[in-house]
Design a protein around this motif. Sequence first.
Motif, PDB file in Angstrom:
ATOM      1  N   VAL A 174       1.923 -37.662 -17.419  1.00 54.59           N
ATOM      2  CA  VAL A 174       1.841 -38.430 -16.175  1.00 54.59           C
ATOM      3  C   VAL A 174       0.408 -38.418 -15.637  1.00 54.59           C
ATOM      4  N   ASN A 175      -0.256 -37.280 -15.721  1.00 60.05           N
ATOM      5  CA  ASN A 175      -1.638 -37.185 -15.250  1.00 60.05           C
ATOM      6  C   ASN A 175      -2.573 -38.093 -16.044  1.00 60.05           C
ATOM      7  N   ILE A 176      -2.438 -38.080 -17.354  1.00 61.48           N
ATOM      8  CA  ILE A 176      -3.299 -38.903 -18.210  1.00 61.48           C
ATOM      9  C   ILE A 176      -3.047 -40.388 -17.953  1.00 61.48           C
ATOM     10  N   ILE A 177      -1.779 -40.767 -17.868  1.00 63.24           N
ATOM     11  CA  ILE A 177      -1.436 -42.172 -17.635  1.00 63.24           C
ATOM     12  C   ILE A 177      -1.928 -42.627 -16.269  1.00 63.24           C
ATOM     13  N   ALA A 178      -1.749 -41.790 -15.254  1.00 58.91           N
ATOM     14  CA  ALA A 178      -2.201 -42.132 -13.907  1.00 58.91           C
ATOM     15  C   ALA A 178      -3.718 -42.299 -13.868  1.00 58.91           C
ATOM     16  N   LEU A 179      -4.438 -41.408 -14.536  1.00 57.92           N
ATOM     17  CA  LEU A 179      -5.896 -41.497 -14.566  1.00 57.92           C
ATOM     18  C   LEU A 179      -6.336 -42.739 -15.336  1.00 57.92           C
ATOM     19  N   TYR A 180      -5.637 -43.057 -16.402  1.00 59.85           N
ATOM     20  CA  TYR A 180      -5.965 -44.252 -17.182  1.00 59.85           C
ATOM     21  C   TYR A 180      -5.843 -45.508 -16.325  1.00 59.85           C
ATOM     22  N   ILE A 181      -4.735 -45.623 -15.615  1.00 59.54           N
ATOM     23  CA  ILE A 181      -4.516 -46.792 -14.756  1.00 59.54           C
ATOM     24  C   ILE A 181      -5.571 -46.851 -13.668  1.00 59.54           C
ATOM     25  N   THR A 182      -5.849 -45.717 -13.041  1.00 57.27           N
ATOM     26  CA  THR A 182      -6.857 -45.655 -11.987  1.00 57.27           C
ATOM     27  C   THR A 182      -8.226 -46.087 -12.501  1.00 57.27           C
ATOM     28  N   VAL A 234       1.075 -49.198 -20.389  1.00 58.46           N
ATOM     29  CA  VAL A 234       1.428 -47.977 -19.656  1.00 58.46           C
ATOM     30  C   VAL A 234       1.903 -48.290 -18.240  1.00 58.46           C
ATOM     31  N   THR A 235       1.509 -49.461 -17.706  1.00 54.23           N
ATOM     32  CA  THR A 235       1.931 -49.831 -16.350  1.00 54.23           C
ATOM     33  C   THR A 235       3.338 -50.416 -16.344  1.00 54.23           C
ATOM     34  N   HIS A 236       3.595 -51.327 -17.261  1.00 58.90           N
ATOM     35  CA  HIS A 236       4.867 -52.054 -17.259  1.00 58.90           C
ATOM     36  C   HIS A 236       5.936 -51.405 -18.138  1.00 58.90           C
ATOM     37  N   GLN A 237       5.533 -50.466 -19.009  1.00 58.32           N
ATOM     38  CA  GLN A 237       6.498 -49.754 -19.849  1.00 58.32           C
ATOM     39  C   GLN A 237       6.212 -48.248 -19.757  1.00 58.32           C
ATOM     40  N   MET A 238       6.186 -47.766 -18.528  1.00 62.71           N
ATOM     41  CA  MET A 238       5.734 -46.394 -18.302  1.00 62.71           C
ATOM     42  C   MET A 238       6.658 -45.359 -18.944  1.00 62.71           C
ATOM     43  N   LEU A 239       7.957 -45.586 -18.884  1.00 62.38           N
ATOM     44  CA  LEU A 239       8.879 -44.625 -19.498  1.00 62.38           C
ATOM     45  C   LEU A 239       8.652 -44.533 -21.003  1.00 62.38           C
ATOM     46  N   HIS A 240       8.380 -45.677 -21.613  1.00 65.11           N
ATOM     47  CA  HIS A 240       8.083 -45.673 -23.050  1.00 65.11           C
ATOM     48  C   HIS A 240       6.782 -44.913 -23.322  1.00 65.11           C
ATOM     49  N   ALA A 241       5.781 -45.115 -22.454  1.00 64.14           N
ATOM     50  CA  ALA A 241       4.502 -44.426 -22.612  1.00 64.14           C
ATOM     51  C   ALA A 241       4.683 -42.914 -22.501  1.00 64.14           C
TER      52      ALA A 241
END
Length: 204
Positions: free
Chosen positions: A21-29, A113-120
Amino acid sequence: MMEVNQQWKNFFDRDILRDSVNIIALYITMYELLEDTLISRPKDFFTVLEYDERAKKQYEEHVLSLYDVSACPGINSKNKELIASLLWFKKMDAIDDNDIQTFANLRTTRNEVTHQMLHAIAEGGSKYLIQLMELYKLFCKIERWWILEIEVPIGEEIPLDCEIKEEDVMSGNMIILNAMIDILANDSNANYKEVCEAIGVPVK
């Protein structure tokens, strides 16, 4: 394809889930910051004093007129400002075709990662670490170019004959992102402590 057991572990192992979750959140940011920078810098260049009709015309003539969807494969044609801005940076020799393709790939990942976050999350956030660093590298390239080619020549604080090493140039956003990556990757807030001490803010 990843084993089902590993996917379940990625969801229910607290440490793996938190890291993902941290990596994905930082990526989006970081992506959103990069896209905003790409669009806002050229607009600021032509409308720095006031966004009046003359400035708008300059912006349209020198930036928006560059719009060519065929020059930015992989980017939706509706993103006129984004495509035109990328091509403006290319025209100014800040980036090249490889950088534009890299950005298009990073944008595709951002949408994933934004639209398929659960898959990510099921795939595991570590999957995106290399792209996260590519994203940071591209952001730094643009920020350094902007500072060295735009801000320094028109600024008064730094003499024009002062030698500046490109690798030493850091914008405020670069410092913040670097610290965030360091905290997530190395579980260290050393940069945070150093910055706080430098500006006289006590650290608990």
